[in-house]
Motif scaffolding. Structure first.
Motif, PDB file in Angstrom:
ATOM      1  N   GLU A  67       0.823  -1.205   0.000  1.00  8.92           N
ATOM      2  CA  GLU A  67       0.000   0.000   0.000  1.00  8.92           C
ATOM      3  C   GLU A  67       0.863   1.263   0.000  1.00  8.92           C
ATOM      4  O   GLU A  67       0.530   2.244  -0.667  1.00  8.92           O
ATOM      5  N   GLU A  68       1.972   1.250   0.714  1.00  7.42           N
ATOM      6  CA  GLU A  68       2.875   2.403   0.705  1.00  7.42           C
ATOM      7  C   GLU A  68       3.461   2.614  -0.684  1.00  7.42           C
ATOM      8  O   GLU A  68       3.583   3.745  -1.153  1.00  7.42           O
ATOM      9  N   ALA A  69       3.831   1.528  -1.363  1.00  7.25           N
ATOM     10  CA  ALA A  69       4.364   1.635  -2.727  1.00  7.25           C
ATOM     11  C   ALA A  69       3.299   2.197  -3.666  1.00  7.25           C
ATOM     12  O   ALA A  69       3.584   3.067  -4.501  1.00  7.25           O
ATOM     13  N   ARG A  70       2.071   1.721  -3.520  1.00  3.92           N
ATOM     14  CA  ARG A  70       0.979   2.242  -4.347  1.00  3.92           C
ATOM     15  C   ARG A  70       0.801   3.737  -4.125  1.00  3.92           C
ATOM     16  O   ARG A  70       0.625   4.507  -5.072  1.00  3.92           O
ATOM     17  N   ARG A  71       0.825   4.134  -2.863  1.00  4.45           N
ATOM     18  CA  ARG A  71       0.643   5.556  -2.528  1.00  4.45           C
ATOM     19  C   ARG A  71       1.746   6.400  -3.169  1.00  4.45           C
ATOM     20  O   ARG A  71       1.477   7.465  -3.727  1.00  4.45           O
TER      21      ARG A  71
END
Length: 83
Positions: A67-71
């Motif tokens: 999720e952090e990478a997506r953000r």
């Protein structure tokens, strides 16, 4: 004459997102998306290489890392520039 291999460079975030997408793609009914059986060989090869290069796939906090990478990779909305 053998053709040389092709190298593709990705950031860790890009590789993480691509790995997740390929995994989800492989778990669905792909006949509508991948209509050429020859495409499976490179799909599986790329997915396998990403699995080898991304040990975080197997970490307990992988979902949070994903999720952090997506953000980080999502483009900013035009509206967010006004805030």
């Amino acid at each position: 004459m053998e053709e040389p291999d092709i190298t593709i460079k990705l950031t860790r975030d890009e590789a993480t997102i691509l790995s997740d997408w390929l995994e989800r793609l492989q778990m669905t009914d792909l006949s509508s998306t991948v209509d050429d059986p020859a495409a499976w060989a490179p799909i599986h090869r790329v997915a396998g290489q990403l699995d080898k290069m991304l040990p975080a796939l197997f970490f307990p906090d992988y979902d949070m890392r994903l999720e952090e990478a997506r953000r980080r990779l999502r483009p900013l909305d035009d509206d967010s520039l006004d805030d």
